[in-house]
Design a protein around this motif. Sequence first.
Motif, PDB file in Angstrom:
ATOM      1  N   PRO A  10       0.850  -1.187   0.000  1.00 54.68           N
ATOM      2  CA  PRO A  10       0.000   0.000   0.000  1.00 54.68           C
ATOM      3  C   PRO A  10       0.890   1.242   0.000  1.00 54.68           C
ATOM      4  O   PRO A  10       1.844   1.329   0.766  1.00 54.68           O
ATOM      5  CB  PRO A  10      -0.782  -0.125   1.304  1.00 54.68           C
ATOM      6  CG  PRO A  10       0.107  -0.922   2.209  1.00 54.68           C
ATOM      7  CD  PRO A  10       0.881  -1.842   1.312  1.00 54.68           C
ATOM      8  N   ILE A  11       0.587   2.189  -0.872  1.00 58.89           N
ATOM      9  CA  ILE A  11       1.401   3.401  -0.973  1.00 58.89           C
ATOM     10  C   ILE A  11       0.486   4.621  -0.940  1.00 58.89           C
ATOM     11  O   ILE A  11      -0.702   4.532  -1.252  1.00 58.89           O
ATOM     12  CB  ILE A  11       2.297   3.384  -2.240  1.00 58.89           C
ATOM     13  CG1 ILE A  11       1.503   3.094  -3.544  1.00 58.89           C
ATOM     14  CG2 ILE A  11       3.352   2.304  -2.112  1.00 58.89           C
ATOM     15  CD1 ILE A  11       0.958   4.301  -4.149  1.00 58.89           C
ATOM     16  N   MET A  57      -7.223  -1.844  -0.466  1.00 56.15           N
ATOM     17  CA  MET A  57      -8.349  -2.298   0.352  1.00 56.15           C
ATOM     18  C   MET A  57      -9.317  -3.189  -0.422  1.00 56.15           C
ATOM     19  O   MET A  57     -10.107  -3.907   0.183  1.00 56.15           O
ATOM     20  CB  MET A  57      -9.081  -1.104   0.964  1.00 56.15           C
ATOM     21  CG  MET A  57      -8.272  -0.400   2.052  1.00 56.15           C
ATOM     22  SD  MET A  57      -7.642  -1.503   3.358  1.00 56.15           S
ATOM     23  CE  MET A  57      -9.152  -2.162   4.022  1.00 56.15           C
ATOM     24  N   GLN A  58      -9.240  -3.194  -1.737  1.00 56.97           N
ATOM     25  CA  GLN A  58     -10.065  -4.118  -2.518  1.00 56.97           C
ATOM     26  C   GLN A  58      -9.605  -5.560  -2.326  1.00 56.97           C
ATOM     27  O   GLN A  58     -10.347  -6.494  -2.593  1.00 56.97           O
ATOM     28  CB  GLN A  58      -9.998  -3.766  -4.004  1.00 56.97           C
ATOM     29  CG  GLN A  58     -10.655  -2.465  -4.362  1.00 56.97           C
ATOM     30  CD  GLN A  58     -10.501  -2.120  -5.832  1.00 56.97           C
ATOM     31  OE1 GLN A  58     -10.010  -2.906  -6.649  1.00 56.97           O
ATOM     32  NE2 GLN A  58     -10.920  -0.914  -6.189  1.00 56.97           N
ATOM     33  N   SER A  65      -1.729  -1.092   7.812  1.00 57.39           N
ATOM     34  CA  SER A  65      -0.870  -0.656   8.910  1.00 57.39           C
ATOM     35  C   SER A  65       0.061   0.450   8.431  1.00 57.39           C
ATOM     36  O   SER A  65       0.354   0.566   7.241  1.00 57.39           O
ATOM     37  CB  SER A  65      -0.052  -1.830   9.457  1.00 57.39           C
ATOM     38  OG  SER A  65       0.835  -2.313   8.477  1.00 57.39           O
ATOM     39  N   ASP A  66       0.510   1.267   9.362  1.00 58.51           N
ATOM     40  CA  ASP A  66       1.486   2.307   9.070  1.00 58.51           C
ATOM     41  C   ASP A  66       2.857   1.660   9.183  1.00 58.51           C
ATOM     42  O   ASP A  66       3.293   1.300  10.286  1.00 58.51           O
ATOM     43  CB  ASP A  66       1.330   3.464  10.063  1.00 58.51           C
ATOM     44  CG  ASP A  66       2.275   4.615   9.786  1.00 58.51           C
ATOM     45  OD1 ASP A  66       3.303   4.423   9.089  1.00 58.51           O
ATOM     46  OD2 ASP A  66       2.007   5.713  10.284  1.00 58.51           O
ATOM     47  N   ALA A  67       3.537   1.504   8.068  1.00 54.78           N
ATOM     48  CA  ALA A  67       4.823   0.795   8.041  1.00 54.78           C
ATOM     49  C   ALA A  67       5.895   1.509   8.846  1.00 54.78           C
ATOM     50  O   ALA A  67       6.927   0.923   9.156  1.00 54.78           O
ATOM     51  CB  ALA A  67       5.285   0.602   6.595  1.00 54.78           C
ATOM     52  N   PRO A 118       9.642   5.472   0.609  1.00 60.38           N
ATOM     53  CA  PRO A 118       8.935   6.663   1.092  1.00 60.38           C
ATOM     54  C   PRO A 118       7.702   6.384   1.956  1.00 60.38           C
ATOM     55  O   PRO A 118       7.269   7.254   2.701  1.00 60.38           O
ATOM     56  CB  PRO A 118       8.538   7.386  -0.204  1.00 60.38           C
ATOM     57  CG  PRO A 118       9.584   6.983  -1.176  1.00 60.38           C
ATOM     58  CD  PRO A 118       9.874   5.538  -0.840  1.00 60.38           C
ATOM     59  N   ASP A 119       7.151   5.173   1.891  1.00 56.98           N
ATOM     60  CA  ASP A 119       6.002   4.826   2.723  1.00 56.98           C
ATOM     61  C   ASP A 119       6.387   4.036   3.967  1.00 56.98           C
ATOM     62  O   ASP A 119       5.523   3.578   4.708  1.00 56.98           O
ATOM     63  CB  ASP A 119       4.969   4.054   1.899  1.00 56.98           C
ATOM     64  CG  ASP A 119       4.235   4.962   0.938  1.00 56.98           C
ATOM     65  OD1 ASP A 119       3.373   5.731   1.408  1.00 56.98           O
ATOM     66  OD2 ASP A 119       4.557   4.938  -0.263  1.00 56.98           O
TER      67      ASP A 119
END
Length: 141
Positions: A10-11, A57-58, A65-67, A118-119
């Motif tokens: 997830p980004i 989310m699909q 979660s926040d990495a 960056p994430d």
Amino acid sequence: MAKLIFVNLPITDLARSIAFYEAIGATRNPQFSDDTAACMVFSDTIHAMLLTHPKFMQFSPRPISDARKATEVLICLSADSRDEVDATVAKAVAAGGVADPCPVQDYGFMFGRSFEDPDGHIWEIMWMDLEAAKAAMAPAA
């Protein structure tokens, strides 16, 4: 047929993430990319799917979660030399990543470093001299 690996991440900013992964050597596969996702190719068998949060989310019933606050996964790629390990981390830093969020690993026959994208996703880059590793791990005679 070889098995393929797709790491789904997830980004928060698709353009920034594409630029980051291109800077460290991945190439974008336009066939599996759009304005919600990008398929970044590391090798014939290893791909990272960069997914915006709504797209991610699909595929997942759980919250993202926040990495930067929790470890979700550690991803490790191999390198052909110690120099390639260092060069990859340097490319990541130049592209906006963070060097060595995990301790550097240097066992002589194996050398590894890490970077944070960056994430906040942590990637390890590892080189190993397989023959030296086998000798080092062999049971004492």
